[in-house]
Write an enzyme that holds these catalytic residues in place. Structure first.
Site, mmCIF file in Angstrom:
data_model
loop_
_atom_site.group_PDB
_atom_site.id
_atom_site.type_symbol
_atom_site.label_atom_id
_atom_site.label_comp_id
_atom_site.label_asym_id
_atom_site.label_seq_id
_atom_site.Cartn_x
_atom_site.Cartn_y
_atom_site.Cartn_z
ATOM 1 N N ALA A 10 89.029 10.041 -64.109
ATOM 2 C CA ALA A 10 88.373 10.703 -63.289
ATOM 3 C C ALA A 10 88.183 12.453 -63.894
ATOM 4 O O ALA A 10 87.044 13.071 -63.738
ATOM 5 C CB ALA A 10 88.984 11.017 -61.886
ATOM 6 N N ALA A 11 89.382 13.022 -64.092
ATOM 7 C CA ALA A 11 89.210 14.393 -64.603
ATOM 8 C C ALA A 11 88.798 14.459 -65.973
ATOM 9 O O ALA A 11 87.842 15.482 -66.210
ATOM 10 C CB ALA A 11 90.772 14.905 -64.619
ATOM 11 N N CYS A 43 91.921 3.750 -56.327
ATOM 12 C CA CYS A 43 92.274 3.572 -55.253
ATOM 13 C C CYS A 43 91.622 2.342 -54.532
ATOM 14 O O CYS A 43 92.160 1.931 -53.373
ATOM 15 C CB CYS A 43 91.879 4.731 -54.301
ATOM 16 S SG CYS A 43 92.638 6.237 -54.853
ATOM 17 N N TRP A 433 87.190 18.136 -24.941
ATOM 18 C CA TRP A 433 88.113 19.083 -25.594
ATOM 19 C C TRP A 433 88.623 18.160 -26.566
ATOM 20 O O TRP A 433 89.272 17.122 -26.451
ATOM 21 C CB TRP A 433 89.295 19.278 -24.809
ATOM 22 C CG TRP A 433 89.008 20.734 -23.817
ATOM 23 C CD1 TRP A 433 88.794 20.740 -22.553
ATOM 24 C CD2 TRP A 433 88.893 21.995 -24.201
ATOM 25 N NE1 TRP A 433 88.463 22.047 -22.156
ATOM 26 C CE2 TRP A 433 88.971 22.840 -23.233
ATOM 27 C CE3 TRP A 433 89.201 22.535 -25.539
ATOM 28 C CZ2 TRP A 433 88.420 24.205 -23.257
ATOM 29 C CZ3 TRP A 433 88.922 23.793 -25.728
ATOM 30 C CH2 TRP A 433 88.513 24.761 -24.321
#
Length: 444
Positions: A10-11, A43, A433
């Site tokens: 990934a990085a 993952c 709400w």
């Protein structure tokens, strides 16, 4: 410019592609990967067990040949780095297929080596049938073992993200699943009262939970047959150990590089290490936690991709600071969505915050439309009412609420300000709400 990147996931590849976009035609990019695969979604691997993901091939985002042929990156596999020499500006190591040494010069270097599973030196850990899950080869070995030996009972050691995902997927294919956890709860980042919801869900789906027992060893004749803890022994046909991870940084000279107590590389906001022209990103590096206001170690793919992109920009002299994390994560566990962000109650206490809690059980959607229970917990500072964290567990809607809370944490909002948010409403999705605002009301 000679760019060298250690790590092909990934990085590392986010950085490599950023350099390709922002650099010049004369730049040379070398990426070095110890394994066989580049750029894949780790993952997704637990879901290969059940067939929800049909093959480990499906989690590969880009094959290595695409980086070589389409993007002109010198992408190398089966190369293990054993040393970095900042004075000579070289990276050296061993080609695993030929056992021949290599040495590569760099002008700028990125270390993006990720993490590996922690495997204690338990007696019997090398028996056949004992696995961990982190990589494609790990998963392929588990799948081969399942097909070859047809185990009836699978013992999972470790009740974190991966352990729970493996447990669910093993149950999906009909295995008896036993989960052994050294502590008193699953998912340590959660507070115990929220983790209890996971315990109930596990039992509901037939998972045998063993808490507060420490594995001592494994026994068997060539293949694992028993797991021995400090309090008992358990027969098993297969074992999977996922009790945590450690940064892949042992090849770095600690007299030269600054690492934290966990072995993660200390970096500044621009992904720069303490060594000139050397950057680090992803799971092997620290993350600045905006809530804690200190460096943290939270290895997640989302952060790795961001840090890699930012490293690539900074390496091409386009300064961009990483803005930090708030510690957001989510897990599917059978019929529950389990999400958290920021600080838990126990973390707030350990860090010395004067905090309070607002906790509700409500409905994720309009109650007259459907019954979808949602448990929501807010942690906030007593005096200022500044939000510190949140946890959500329910059959639906936890993802929506945790992302709202993560955004609020990023902007340092109070629980009072949560009431002013204009959140989406329609009966299939929400009540008038929102649960986040219901919980916020209780802080007034």
């Amino acid at each position: 410019m000679r760019y060298v990147i250690i790590g092909g996931d990934a990085a590392g590849m986010s950085a490599a592609m950023q350099i390709k976009r922002e650099g010049t035609q004369d730049d040379h990019i070398v990426t070095i990967e110890k394994g066989d695969y580049y750029s894949y979604g780790q993952c997704g691997l637990p879901y290969v067990i059940s067939g929800d993901v049909s093959s480990t091939d499906d989690v590969i985002a880009k094959p290595v040949e695409e980086f070589r042929q389409k993007h002109g990156i010198d992408a190398r596999t089966r190369h293990e780095v054993t040393a970095v020499d900042p004075n000579a500006k070289t990276v050296s190591g061993i080609h695993l297929d030929t056992n021949e040494p290599f040495e590569i010069e760099y002008d700028k270097l990125l270390i993006a080596t990720g993490v590996s599973p922690v495997l204690p030196n338990w007696d019997g850990i090398d028996l056949d049938g004992i696995h961990s899950m982190k990589t494609i080869p790990d998963t392929d070995q588990i799948m081969t073992d399942l097909q070859a030996h047809q185990p009836e009972t699978v013992t999972i050691v470790g009740g974190g993200f991966i352990g729970l995902e493996i447990a669910e997927n093993m149950r999906e294919i009909g295995k008896h699943v036993r989960l052994i956890q050294a502590g008193s709860q699953l998912m340590n980042p959660l507070d115990y009262d929220m983790a209890e919801l996971l315990h109930d869900e596990a039992k509901k789906h037939g998972i045998e939970l063993i808490f507060n027992e420490f594995v001592q060893r494994f026994e068997g004749n060539d293949r694992v047959e028993k797991v021995i803890t400090d309090q008992g022994e358990y027969s098993t046909d297969q074992a999977i150990v996922n009790i945590g991870v450690k940064p892949n940084t042992t090849f770095l000279n600690t007299d030269v590089f600054n690492l934290n107590d966990q072995g993660a590389i200390i970096i500044d906001d621009y992904m720069q290490t303490n060594v000139a022209h050397v950057y680090a990103a992803g799971d092997c590096a620290v993350d600045f936690n905006r809530v804690k206001q200190q460096n943290d170690f939270v290895p997640l793919g989302t952060t790795a991709n961001k840090q890699g992109m930012i490293a690539g920009l900074n390496m091409t002299d386009q300064p961009k600071a990483f803005q930090g994390i708030v510690g957001t994560s989510i897990l599917k566990f059978f019929d529950l969505d389990v999400a958290r962000t920021g600080l838990s109650e126990k973390e707030a206490e350990s860090l010395g915050f004067d905090y309070a809690v607002s906790q509700i059980k409500t409905n994720a959607v309009a109650g007259y439309y459907d019954k979808q229970p949602l448990h929501l917990k807010l942690v906030y500072e007593k005096d200022s009412r500044r939000l510190l964290g949140g946890q959500a567990v329910g059959t639906t809607g936890a993802d929506k609420r945790i992302d709202v809370l993560a955004t609020a944490l990023y902007h340092n909002m109070t629980t009072v300000e949560l009431l002013d948010l204009d959140l989406a409403y329609a009966p299939p999705y929400n009540g008038v709400w929102d649960p986040v605002q219901q919980a916020a009301k209780k802080t007034l």
